[in-house]
Write a protein that holds these residues in place. Structure first.
Motif, PDB file in Angstrom:
ATOM      1  N   HIS A  38       0.844  -1.204   0.000  1.00 10.05           N
ATOM      2  CA  HIS A  38       0.000   0.000   0.000  1.00 10.05           C
ATOM      3  C   HIS A  38       0.878   1.251   0.000  1.00 10.05           C
ATOM      4  O   HIS A  38       0.622   2.198  -0.729  1.00 10.05           O
ATOM      5  CB  HIS A  38      -0.914  -0.040   1.232  1.00 10.05           C
ATOM      6  N   TRP A  39       1.904   1.244   0.819  1.00  9.13           N
ATOM      7  CA  TRP A  39       2.809   2.392   0.907  1.00  9.13           C
ATOM      8  C   TRP A  39       3.660   2.563  -0.344  1.00  9.13           C
ATOM      9  O   TRP A  39       3.999   3.682  -0.711  1.00  9.13           O
ATOM     10  CB  TRP A  39       3.751   2.237   2.104  1.00  9.13           C
ATOM     11  N   ASN A  40       4.043   1.465  -0.978  1.00 12.54           N
ATOM     12  CA  ASN A  40       5.087   1.508  -2.006  1.00 12.54           C
ATOM     13  C   ASN A  40       4.630   1.283  -3.436  1.00 12.54           C
ATOM     14  O   ASN A  40       5.450   1.380  -4.348  1.00 12.54           O
ATOM     15  CB  ASN A  40       6.189   0.506  -1.646  1.00 12.54           C
ATOM     16  N   VAL A  41       3.360   0.992  -3.668  1.00 12.29           N
ATOM     17  CA  VAL A  41       2.899   0.759  -5.040  1.00 12.29           C
ATOM     18  C   VAL A  41       2.997   2.055  -5.846  1.00 12.29           C
ATOM     19  O   VAL A  41       2.778   3.152  -5.326  1.00 12.29           O
ATOM     20  CB  VAL A  41       1.463   0.177  -5.072  1.00 12.29           C
ATOM     21  N   THR A  42       3.375   1.914  -7.103  1.00 14.92           N
ATOM     22  CA  THR A  42       3.457   3.057  -8.025  1.00 14.92           C
ATOM     23  C   THR A  42       2.939   2.615  -9.387  1.00 14.92           C
ATOM     24  O   THR A  42       2.724   1.426  -9.627  1.00 14.92           O
ATOM     25  CB  THR A  42       4.910   3.565  -8.186  1.00 14.92           C
ATOM     26  N   GLY A  43       2.775   3.569 -10.266  1.00  9.94           N
ATOM     27  CA  GLY A  43       2.399   3.256 -11.641  1.00  9.94           C
ATOM     28  C   GLY A  43       0.977   3.659 -11.965  1.00  9.94           C
ATOM     29  O   GLY A  43       0.273   4.274 -11.154  1.00  9.94           O
ATOM     30  N   MET A  44       0.564   3.300 -13.165  1.00  8.90           N
ATOM     31  CA  MET A  44      -0.745   3.699 -13.680  1.00  8.90           C
ATOM     32  C   MET A  44      -1.910   3.159 -12.845  1.00  8.90           C
ATOM     33  O   MET A  44      -2.961   3.759 -12.804  1.00  8.90           O
ATOM     34  CB  MET A  44      -0.900   3.240 -15.134  1.00  8.90           C
ATOM     35  N   ALA A  45      -1.727   2.033 -12.195  1.00 14.03           N
ATOM     36  CA  ALA A  45      -2.798   1.440 -11.380  1.00 14.03           C
ATOM     37  C   ALA A  45      -2.664   1.815  -9.909  1.00 14.03           C
ATOM     38  O   ALA A  45      -3.249   1.171  -9.048  1.00 14.03           O
ATOM     39  CB  ALA A  45      -2.795  -0.076 -11.543  1.00 14.03           C
ATOM     40  N   PHE A  46      -1.910   2.869  -9.623  1.00 16.28           N
ATOM     41  CA  PHE A  46      -1.677   3.272  -8.228  1.00 16.28           C
ATOM     42  C   PHE A  46      -2.980   3.382  -7.438  1.00 16.28           C
ATOM     43  O   PHE A  46      -3.110   2.801  -6.373  1.00 16.28           O
ATOM     44  CB  PHE A  46      -0.922   4.600  -8.152  1.00 16.28           C
ATOM     45  N   GLY A  47      -3.943   4.128  -7.934  1.00 10.79           N
ATOM     46  CA  GLY A  47      -5.173   4.392  -7.181  1.00 10.79           C
ATOM     47  C   GLY A  47      -5.901   3.131  -6.758  1.00 10.79           C
ATOM     48  O   GLY A  47      -6.128   2.904  -5.561  1.00 10.79           O
ATOM     49  N   PRO A  48      -6.281   2.273  -7.707  1.00 10.04           N
ATOM     50  CA  PRO A  48      -7.020   1.075  -7.305  1.00 10.04           C
ATOM     51  C   PRO A  48      -6.182   0.095  -6.478  1.00 10.04           C
ATOM     52  O   PRO A  48      -6.703  -0.540  -5.558  1.00 10.04           O
ATOM     53  CB  PRO A  48      -7.480   0.447  -8.617  1.00 10.04           C
ATOM     54  N   LEU A  49      -4.897  -0.022  -6.766  1.00 13.08           N
ATOM     55  CA  LEU A  49      -4.064  -0.948  -5.991  1.00 13.08           C
ATOM     56  C   LEU A  49      -3.795  -0.411  -4.589  1.00 13.08           C
ATOM     57  O   LEU A  49      -3.821  -1.167  -3.611  1.00 13.08           O
ATOM     58  CB  LEU A  49      -2.752  -1.241  -6.718  1.00 13.08           C
TER      59      LEU A  49
END
Length: 156
Positions: A38-49
Motif C-alpha cells: 500500500h505504501w510503495n505501489v506506483t504506476g498507472m494502477a496506483f489508485g485502485p491498488l
C-alpha cells in the motif's frame, strides 16, 4: 459430536490452537505485506491498488484479532511476538521494492497460502467436533480466496 470450547479434550484444544496460531501468524505477516505494498505501489494502477492493499490490511488486522481471540476462548496462548509469527509463517516478508504486477502476484500467493492454512485449520476443528472454529476458519478462507481472485483480475 459437536463440542463447545469447554467440552473439548486438552489434546483437541492444543491441536486446534496450534492450527489457529498458524493462521494468526500468516495473517499478521500478510497484513504487514499488504500495508508495505500500500505504501510503495506506483504506476498507472496506483489508485485502485493503493485502495485494494488498504482494504486487505484493514480486513486482515481485524481477522488477526478474531483468530487470536478464538485461541483464547479455547484456553490456548495466542502468539503475539512478531519474531515468532515470522518464524512460523509460510508467507514471507517483502522489502516493497517491486513492480505493481509483482506485488499483485506476491499478494495473491499470500492469499492462497492463507486460504489453504485456514482450510487445514477447519479440517482439524471438524475432526474434533469444534464447529465454531471450523465455521470461523471456513469463512476466513473464503475471504482470502476472494482477495486472491480480485488481485488476479488486475493481471488480466
Amino acid at each position: 459430536m459437536t463440542q463447545t470450547a469447554q467440552q473439548l479434550t486438552p489434546s483437541a484444544q492444543e491441536a486446534i490452537c496450534e492450527a489457529l496460531n498458524q493462521c494468526v501468524a500468516e495473517t499478521a505477516v500478510t497484513t504487514m505485506l499488504a500495508q508495505n505494498f500500500h505504501w510503495n505501489v506506483t504506476g498507472m494502477a496506483f489508485g485502485p491498488l493503493h485502495a485494494m492493499f488498504q482494504n486487505i490490511y484493514e480486513d486482515h488486522f481485524t481477522a488477526q484479532d478474531e483468530l487470536a481471540e478464538r485461541v483464547k476462548a479455547l484456553g490456548g496462548h495466542a502468539e503475539g511476538q512478531l519474531a515468532g509469527m515470522l518464524k512460523r509463517s509460510k508467507v514471507m516478508e517483502h522489502d516493497g521494492h517491486a513492480t505493481a504486477e509483482a506485488m499483485i502476484e506476491t499478494m495473491a500467493k499470500a492469499q492462497d497460502t492463507l486460504a489453504a492454512t485456514l482450510a487445514g485449520a477447519a479440517a482439524i476443528a471438524e475432526e474434533h467436533g469444534d464447529l465454531l472454529t471450523q465455521d470461523l476458519a471456513i469463512g476466513r478462507g473464503q475471504v482470502h480466496e476472494k482477495f486472491a481472485w480480485l488481485l488476479r483480475a488486475h493481471l488480466g
